[in-house]
Design a protein around this motif. Structure first.
Motif, PDB file in Angstrom:
ATOM      1  N   ARG B  33       0.842  -1.180   0.000  1.00 45.00           N
ATOM      2  CA  ARG B  33       0.000   0.000   0.000  1.00 45.00           C
ATOM      3  C   ARG B  33       0.889   1.244   0.000  1.00 45.00           C
ATOM      4  NH1 ARG B  33      -3.737   0.305   4.627  1.00 45.00           N
ATOM      5  NH2 ARG B  33      -4.991   1.496   3.175  1.00 45.00           N
ATOM      6  N   PHE B  34       0.425   2.291  -0.614  1.00 51.00           N
ATOM      7  CA  PHE B  34       1.099   3.587  -0.614  1.00 51.00           C
ATOM      8  C   PHE B  34       2.388   3.583  -1.445  1.00 51.00           C
ATOM      9  CE2 PHE B  34      -0.573   2.786   3.787  1.00 51.00           C
ATOM     10  CZ  PHE B  34      -1.768   3.464   3.647  1.00 51.00           C
ATOM     11  N   TYR B  82     -10.530  -7.385   5.958  1.00 43.38           N
ATOM     12  CA  TYR B  82      -9.342  -7.100   6.766  1.00 43.38           C
ATOM     13  C   TYR B  82      -9.370  -8.031   7.962  1.00 43.38           C
ATOM     14  CZ  TYR B  82      -5.982  -3.961   9.171  1.00 43.38           C
ATOM     15  OH  TYR B  82      -4.890  -3.410   9.801  1.00 43.38           O
ATOM     16  N   ARG B  84      -8.170  -7.890  11.082  1.00 43.12           N
ATOM     17  CA  ARG B  84      -8.320  -7.390  12.450  1.00 43.12           C
ATOM     18  C   ARG B  84      -9.734  -6.861  12.639  1.00 43.12           C
ATOM     19  NH1 ARG B  84      -4.096  -6.210  15.353  1.00 43.12           N
ATOM     20  NH2 ARG B  84      -5.157  -4.394  16.188  1.00 43.12           N
ATOM     21  N   CYS B  86     -12.717  -4.748  13.654  1.00 39.83           N
ATOM     22  CA  CYS B  86     -12.676  -3.301  13.874  1.00 39.83           C
ATOM     23  C   CYS B  86     -13.000  -2.923  15.317  1.00 39.83           C
ATOM     24  CB  CYS B  86     -13.599  -2.585  12.892  1.00 39.83           C
ATOM     25  SG  CYS B  86     -15.336  -3.001  13.103  1.00 39.83           S
TER      26      CYS B  86
ATOM     27  N   LEU C  19      -7.790   2.243   4.606  1.00 38.62           N
ATOM     28  CA  LEU C  19      -7.169   2.079   5.926  1.00 38.62           C
ATOM     29  C   LEU C  19      -5.909   2.930   6.017  1.00 38.62           C
ATOM     30  CD1 LEU C  19      -7.370  -1.738   6.673  1.00 38.62           C
ATOM     31  CD2 LEU C  19      -8.163   0.101   8.166  1.00 38.62           C
ATOM     32  N   GLU C  20      -5.748   3.588   7.131  1.00 39.42           N
ATOM     33  CA  GLU C  20      -4.505   4.319   7.356  1.00 39.42           C
ATOM     34  C   GLU C  20      -3.458   3.395   7.955  1.00 39.42           C
ATOM     35  OE1 GLU C  20      -5.234   7.936   9.437  1.00 39.42           O
ATOM     36  OE2 GLU C  20      -6.909   8.446   8.111  1.00 39.42           O
ATOM     37  N   LYS C  21      -2.220   3.834   7.948  1.00 38.03           N
ATOM     38  CA  LYS C  21      -1.171   3.004   8.542  1.00 38.03           C
ATOM     39  C   LYS C  21      -1.496   2.810  10.021  1.00 38.03           C
ATOM     40  CE  LYS C  21       2.491   4.053   5.294  1.00 38.03           C
ATOM     41  NZ  LYS C  21       3.889   4.366   5.001  1.00 38.03           N
ATOM     42  N   PRO C  22      -1.521   1.580  10.461  1.00 40.12           N
ATOM     43  CA  PRO C  22      -1.904   1.348  11.856  1.00 40.12           C
ATOM     44  C   PRO C  22      -0.772   1.688  12.822  1.00 40.12           C
ATOM     45  CG  PRO C  22      -1.393  -0.726  10.777  1.00 40.12           C
ATOM     46  CD  PRO C  22      -1.234   0.341   9.733  1.00 40.12           C
ATOM     47  N   PHE C 343      -3.014  -2.909  17.390  1.00 41.34           N
ATOM     48  CA  PHE C 343      -3.000  -1.549  16.864  1.00 41.34           C
ATOM     49  C   PHE C 343      -4.163  -0.776  17.489  1.00 41.34           C
ATOM     50  CE2 PHE C 343      -1.014  -3.744  13.069  1.00 41.34           C
ATOM     51  CZ  PHE C 343       0.264  -3.310  13.355  1.00 41.34           C
ATOM     52  N   GLU C 346      -6.730   1.388  15.441  1.00 36.40           N
ATOM     53  CA  GLU C 346      -7.835   0.793  14.670  1.00 36.40           C
ATOM     54  C   GLU C 346      -8.987   0.340  15.552  1.00 36.40           C
ATOM     55  OE1 GLU C 346      -5.987  -2.361  12.454  1.00 36.40           O
ATOM     56  OE2 GLU C 346      -5.343  -0.997  10.863  1.00 36.40           O
TER      57      GLU C 346
END
Lengths: 397, 397, 397
Positions: B33-34, B82, B84, B86, C19-22, C343, C346
């Motif tokens: 990602r990114f 995903y 994990r 939420c 999703l952002e970086k956790p 994390f 999240e």
């Protein structure tokens, strides 16, 4: 006393709470490319394998943190090349050894032992521009049953030295090589920095402790006597002379040397013979955290070197259980027990560490010489200067 | 000559001493990602498993560096979420698949295949505010026996393409899928970057070397002939046409394609049939240093695809000993032998690498398009544009 | 519609693409030296082994990210020292335990349990300056069959607390210790952060889900009832009172506590007895990503504590196959399933996470107190304040 008030207690009582972050001396220990010690070591020849390791099957070699491929072409010339083919990077480990060199499996480029590209079979006319590329390589030489490599700047390449103790043989003797790390204490590839072992060579005081009283007599009885030791700078390293008073009134004089770059010049601690040193060992850094010892020595029978290996409680090192390793530690345990690279920031050197201190001073000085553009001790550029004589040996007096 | 003076020797003789620190092209290779290539690849659908992998038992999937959970709810809908939860982050690998979705083991939150939270059993009234959370998910579709996922920006989601070669069947044919990395050379999960394999698709010259003369005929005799190859840009990738002069005077015309995002469109090198390509393979990046190939193809009998696997010295790749891997290298050895990610800084591309160079140019161009906000080649947003036809095939002339 | 135009689709549909970086909360979780939580935890005593672990054979211990050596000298005093000998760094794991302390294998330096150097046998006169060095050490005490260590600043060392529930015994009871992580769900060394387990202690709502309906009744039937829970701050931690309506019209009142630094004060979920809590457990951080639970409790027969271990589908945790771990998850799976360190970025905490939220607030407050130079809750500096009483227990009403 109020329970919320701590009692008066000294703020520093030696608690591990006050330990600072540990650090090691990278300059003295790290051997990779572009490091100070790496540059110093690259001014010398190092053994990279047994002569028989260079053959028709490419073989991986790791030395000074570099991975290389060792082979011998069909005309008998050993070669040591960078593993990644200069074309698309496939390892030459999968290459085919031919009369003229080694051929990459992927597109068939053929290189000689000096990296010249001889064929590019997928290119028109076998590669009209094949001279534009060259497979990175290092020069190698065979001597004493070992393959030596020079991994430094080409214009500084010294002569591969000869050693008097391996050149002047007595009747019935021949020179034998060994790659099983004789002198390490029993392990073949030791998982710690090479300097931890090299320093041990100039540390005669640990012998009666570690190899004498602590784990039972690992060597012979004479070695369990605490020596009087003297340390001197020699032309290529550190010389230590140890005197041991023996029960019969005589004295054992034992001279050991640590010689640059990595040579351990140590008479057998089994004290099988008196006289000049019978073998020498190279403490070759595989990388920053592994080393291996190559030995060459005068023997009367094949396999004699391997008999110098230590025994612990009657067993070889490899035969010990984990419990026995803990109960009967030797050089392997003491040196790998310092960690992958020992933390010099936490050491407390004392007077009996004189040899270690002197060796570090000598190495630091060589690092300075190389950084200033000079040549370190012991490198020679003609054959006349390249024969090395040692004082090492053991004598009954 | 003074022994302290080095002999005159050229400062650069190709020695590995002069190698610079190697580097790889991260833009072309990294898929997380990114990252630029990660963003480009996320504009396409990718297979993430076999249709049968989505079932009542949650299954871990790793793709493009992301770990995900694949399942199929009780009503038959596949889901990819995903891992994990939420709520508190426990992995849904331990979840229970129910009629309406997947339930986390820790506090029982239930999510549907699009991540909507349907129940929060520890909360009053089953969670009055459960609509405020959503389990991160990706859209999936089933086709050709595979589960495809779209992991890019929702507003850029293209239509899942259809492929003529899998849509137009001859009598007695059906489409079969395979996840054992047919075409890799034998390994299932290859420990190297996906591009090392993808580039191999546009490298027809290595075939007579690596698969012909080097290790014995891995494919069939015809393939051991060095081809004349031509490379062209096509609408979705690179097309290569190879002509091989056969001993009987005829010619084998073979057309292969590398199509974005990761498609290998290669007629069987076993040359079992002539005509249009019978199968296609997706070189799916698991992460930066692993890939796996999913294949879908027209077959007449179940299990026919698996018979396309290469043999080495009469054995399958998995049956080879380490010594045989070294003696009979194939695609696995050549490509993983380039390292986890090959060092592009050390390459020397030549004229026979034209396909590789063109593929890199095409990929770089797509990276630029995506960075500029555009859509890369081959994505289509309506069904009419989403049927893909290939030129690939092999013909006797 | 133009196939080059994407359809209108919401840019955010919950896709994992967004999703952002956790990130995790390092302040609350990391326990190493020089970290905020590491400093807080170092203000308390922690169990580091069973009393029997301190013996004549040096034993490695890892706690709060530090590796240490535990032993017991010939006069019966336990010692906990830094492993690297303060001389040259060899680990004291290979040391020899003697009457007065532990002796390093390499040069024979002898240290007492408080790190004082008693002998340097390679030095003149056994080391005239041996008082200048001190082997780093930590104070230890034995109680309840455990060895406790204090690893914080010496001037802040509190009294080792006593616990009423282990001091006031009924007829026929004695105190037993256990190091097999009773309460973890079955694993001995759990590969996740300690806080993931410690928070679980104040999370009564997961019990009927994870341990009740989800995997079958792991505890007893009563525990499968969803409780009404209340949370309060107590003098040393968080207290939770749970009421469960039982089928016979009576109610089970269960009080559990999470007490600083790491204490789980939890009546047996097997509900074998009613009354005050019978055992307490320390959730000892081994390092940032591993913990182990030491338990001390009142028992009538030796080995009684170990019988508190959970069963899954009739098996112990260690007996489960990978498939059974997935089908019958318990605390180990739920907590290690949150990852090595969960994390926190999240998470979505809800009302039933009140206990978790309160515990975090309490911990944050203690971090602030320590950072400001104060003493955190529950440390006491005289014996009178050092006896701890709990409300925890379970009662039929």
């Amino acid at each position: 006393m109020d329970g919320r008030q701590p009692p008066s207690r000294p703020a520093h009582d030696g608690s591990a709470y006050h330990l600072e972050k540990p650090a090691y001396n990278a300059r003295l220990t790290e051997v990779g490319r572009f490091t100070p010690m790496g540059e110093l070591l690259r001014r010398y020849w190092h053994p990279v394998g047994m002569a028989r390791d260079a053959g028709a099957t490419p073989r991986t070699v790791r030395i000074l943190g570099e991975d290389l491929i060792l082979f011998r072409d069909g005309s008998g010339r050993p070669g040591l090349v960078y593993p990644r083919c200069c074309h698309r990077g496939t390892t030459l480990y999968y290459g085919k050894v031919e009369d003229r060199g080694i051929r990459c499996c992927y597109h068939g480029w053929l290189f000689d032992v000096e990296g010249r590209c001889l064929e590019q079979p997928c290119e028109p006319e076998g590669g009209r521009q094949r001279d534009r590329v060259r497979q990175p390589w290092y020069p190698v030489q065979e001597r004493y049953g070992l393959i030596f490599a020079y991994m430094g700047p080409p214009e500084r390449r010294p002569v591969l030295p000869r050693f008097e103790c391996l050149e002047v043989l007595e009747a019935g003797e021949h020179v034998e090589a060994d790659d099983s790390s004789i002198g390490s204490g029993g392990i073949v590839i030791a998982p710690c920095n090479w300097l931890q072992h090299f320093e041990n060579v100039v540390d005669p005081y640990h012998v009666p402790i570690l190899h004498g009283s602590f784990s039972g007599a690992q060597f012979v009885e004479q070695m369990a006597v605490m020596p009087k030791a003297k340390f001197e700078y020699g032309p290529r390293g550190i010389k230590s002379t140890q005197l041991r008073a023996l029960p019969d009134g005589r004295a054992l004089r034992r001279i050991t040397e640590a010689v640059l770059p990595t040579l351990r010049v140590v008479p057998s601690p089994r004290v099988g013979r008196y006289g000049r040193v019978e073998s020498i060992g190279w403490t070759v850094p595989i990388d920053d955290t592994h080393y291996r010892i190559y030995v060459a020595g005068r023997v009367r029978a094949a396999g004699e070197l391997a008999q110098m290996k230590s025994r612990y409680n009657g067993k070889t090192w490899a035969e010990l259980t984990p419990e026995e390793h803990q109960r009967f530690p030797g050089d392997v345990e003491a040196q790998t027990g310092q960690g992958p690279i020992t933390f010099h920031s936490e050491e407390h050197l004392v007077s009996s560490d004189q040899g270690v201190s002197m060796l570090r001073v000598l190495l630091q000085k060589q690092l300075d010489i190389v950084a200033a553009g000079g040549d370190p001790v012991g490198v020679a550029f003609n054959d006349a200067d390249a024969c090395v004589t040692f004082d090492a040996g053991q004598y009954l007096e």
